[in-house]
Design a protein around this motif. Structure first.
Motif, mmCIF file in Angstrom:
data_model
loop_
_atom_site.group_PDB
_atom_site.id
_atom_site.type_symbol
_atom_site.label_atom_id
_atom_site.label_comp_id
_atom_site.label_asym_id
_atom_site.label_seq_id
_atom_site.Cartn_x
_atom_site.Cartn_y
_atom_site.Cartn_z
ATOM 1 N N GLY A 1 0.817 -1.209 0.000
ATOM 2 C CA GLY A 1 0.000 0.000 0.000
ATOM 3 C C GLY A 1 0.848 1.255 0.000
ATOM 4 N N LEU A 2 1.882 1.249 0.830
ATOM 5 C CA LEU A 2 2.775 2.415 0.888
ATOM 6 C C LEU A 2 3.549 2.581 -0.419
ATOM 7 N N ALA A 3 3.972 1.485 -1.016
ATOM 8 C CA ALA A 3 4.685 1.561 -2.295
ATOM 9 C C ALA A 3 3.770 2.128 -3.380
ATOM 10 N N ALA A 4 2.497 1.726 -3.373
ATOM 11 C CA ALA A 4 1.547 2.255 -4.356
ATOM 12 C C ALA A 4 1.361 3.760 -4.170
ATOM 13 N N LYS A 5 1.288 4.203 -2.908
ATOM 14 C CA LYS A 5 1.148 5.642 -2.650
ATOM 15 C C LYS A 5 2.376 6.401 -3.139
ATOM 16 N N ILE A 6 3.555 5.847 -2.890
ATOM 17 C CA ILE A 6 4.791 6.493 -3.344
ATOM 18 C C ILE A 6 4.828 6.557 -4.863
ATOM 19 N N GLN A 7 4.441 5.489 -5.514
ATOM 20 C CA GLN A 7 4.437 5.455 -6.978
ATOM 21 C C GLN A 7 3.447 6.487 -7.527
ATOM 22 N N GLU A 8 2.293 6.580 -6.916
ATOM 23 C CA GLU A 8 1.290 7.557 -7.348
ATOM 24 C C GLU A 8 1.805 8.974 -7.171
ATOM 25 N N THR A 9 2.427 9.254 -6.032
ATOM 26 C CA THR A 9 2.982 10.582 -5.761
ATOM 27 C C THR A 9 4.115 10.901 -6.727
ATOM 28 N N SER A 10 4.941 9.920 -7.011
ATOM 29 C CA SER A 10 6.044 10.119 -7.954
ATOM 30 C C SER A 10 5.515 10.432 -9.354
ATOM 31 N N GLY A 11 4.489 9.732 -9.781
ATOM 32 C CA GLY A 11 3.885 10.003 -11.090
ATOM 33 C C GLY A 11 3.295 11.399 -11.150
ATOM 34 N N LEU A 12 2.625 11.811 -10.076
ATOM 35 C CA LEU A 12 2.061 13.159 -10.018
ATOM 36 C C LEU A 12 3.171 14.204 -10.086
ATOM 37 N N PHE A 13 4.291 13.959 -9.395
ATOM 38 C CA PHE A 13 5.426 14.869 -9.439
ATOM 39 C C PHE A 13 5.961 14.995 -10.861
ATOM 40 N N ARG A 14 6.125 13.864 -11.555
ATOM 41 C CA ARG A 14 6.645 13.912 -12.927
ATOM 42 C C ARG A 14 5.715 14.702 -13.853
ATOM 43 N N LYS A 15 4.411 14.521 -13.682
ATOM 44 C CA LYS A 15 3.460 15.267 -14.509
ATOM 45 C C LYS A 15 3.577 16.774 -14.250
ATOM 46 N N LYS A 16 3.645 17.155 -12.966
ATOM 47 C CA LYS A 16 3.751 18.577 -12.640
ATOM 48 C C LYS A 16 5.068 19.164 -13.123
ATOM 49 N N GLN B 1 16.283 13.876 -1.784
ATOM 50 C CA GLN B 1 16.688 13.726 -0.385
ATOM 51 C C GLN B 1 15.465 13.588 0.515
ATOM 52 N N GLU B 2 14.449 14.401 0.253
ATOM 53 C CA GLU B 2 13.235 14.322 1.062
ATOM 54 C C GLU B 2 12.550 12.968 0.862
ATOM 55 N N ARG B 3 12.490 12.502 -0.369
ATOM 56 C CA ARG B 3 11.869 11.204 -0.660
ATOM 57 C C ARG B 3 12.649 10.083 0.033
ATOM 58 N N THR B 4 13.989 10.191 0.018
ATOM 59 C CA THR B 4 14.822 9.183 0.683
ATOM 60 C C THR B 4 14.559 9.187 2.189
ATOM 61 N N ARG B 5 14.466 10.378 2.759
ATOM 62 C CA ARG B 5 14.164 10.484 4.193
ATOM 63 C C ARG B 5 12.787 9.900 4.499
ATOM 64 N N LEU C 1 11.187 7.632 2.768
ATOM 65 C CA LEU C 1 11.254 6.181 2.606
ATOM 66 C C LEU C 1 11.904 5.528 3.825
ATOM 67 N N ALA C 2 12.925 6.177 4.382
ATOM 68 C CA ALA C 2 13.562 5.654 5.593
ATOM 69 C C ALA C 2 12.563 5.662 6.752
ATOM 70 N N ASP C 3 11.770 6.746 6.855
ATOM 71 C CA ASP C 3 10.741 6.806 7.895
ATOM 72 C C ASP C 3 9.712 5.700 7.696
ATOM 73 N N ILE C 4 9.328 5.467 6.453
ATOM 74 C CA ILE C 4 8.363 4.408 6.158
ATOM 75 C C ILE C 4 8.945 3.051 6.535
ATOM 76 N N ALA C 5 10.207 2.839 6.220
ATOM 77 C CA ALA C 5 10.849 1.569 6.570
ATOM 78 C C ALA C 5 10.882 1.384 8.086
ATOM 79 N N LYS C 6 11.185 2.470 8.826
ATOM 80 C CA LYS C 6 11.185 2.386 10.290
ATOM 81 C C LYS C 6 9.782 2.059 10.798
ATOM 82 N N ASN C 7 8.780 2.717 10.213
ATOM 83 C CA ASN C 7 7.400 2.470 10.632
ATOM 84 C C ASN C 7 6.981 1.037 10.323
#
Length: 184
Positions: free
Chosen positions: A18-33, A93-97, A99-105
């Motif tokens: 679920g989290l990976a799908a959200k990240i992928q969706e956000t990444s796609g939205l970023f690329r479009k913008k 850098q923010e995305r990496t941070r 993702l690290a938070d998500i991994a910790k969670n």
């Protein structure tokens, strides 16, 4: 039936998907913008060139005017690419941070599921023990009811036996009295 450990692993994988799908969706939205932003910037450069040509500041025929416009466009592109690169680095850098938070969670969630699993196993053992004790008590109660019925029958028979024994004793006493009665 799956073991609690398998259920915990399955739940963790579902959360991760679920989290990976959200990240992928956000990444796609970023690329479009980002694409829209880049198109808009390139559109401004083309409009500026058209305005310069229309005002007569440069001519379409002169190579000197065109090279200045091309130099301006190249400079704005390099400046734009530097800005975009800085923005992308910051976002990376923010995305990496994040993702690290998500991994910790997710790791924390996995620990919670392990704790929950051990609690469920512990409670299940206690419930099994309680159930076993209740079954043993029910069996013992059935045996006690049977014993009480037998004792009740003995008690009824004891009163009758005493009465019969007393009557036999009276008959025997009457016979002895008749035999030893003095005959006068």
């Amino acid at each position: 039936m799956k073991s609690p450990t398998a259920n915990a692993v399955l739940a963790a994988k579902n959360v991760q998907r679920g989290l990976a799908a959200k990240i992928q969706e956000t990444s796609g939205l970023f690329r479009k913008k980002q694409k829209v932003y880049m198109d808009r910037l390139q559109g401004h450069a083309i409009k500026n060139q058209d305005l310069l040509i229309a005002s007569g500041a440069i001519s379409l025929h002169g190579s000197e005017g065109m090279s200045a416009v091309e130099e301006d466009m190249a400079a704005s592109r390099s400046q734009l690419s530097t800005q975009v690169q800085q923005q992308m680095d910051a976002q990376t850098q923010e995305r990496t941070r994040e993702l690290a938070d998500i991994a910790k969670n997710i790791a924390s969630l996995a620990d919670l599921f392990k704790d929950l699993s051990s609690l469920v196993i512990e409670q299940g053992t206690i419930l099994d023990s309680v159930e076993y004790n209740i079954e043993r008590t029910a069996d013992a109660m059935e045996g006690a009811v049977k014993e009480l019925k037998i004792a009740q029958g003995y008690q009824r028979n004891t009163g009758r036996r005493q009465c019969i024994f007393f009557l036999i004793l009276l008959i025997f006493a009457a016979i002895v009295l008749l035999i030893f009665k003095p005959r006068n």
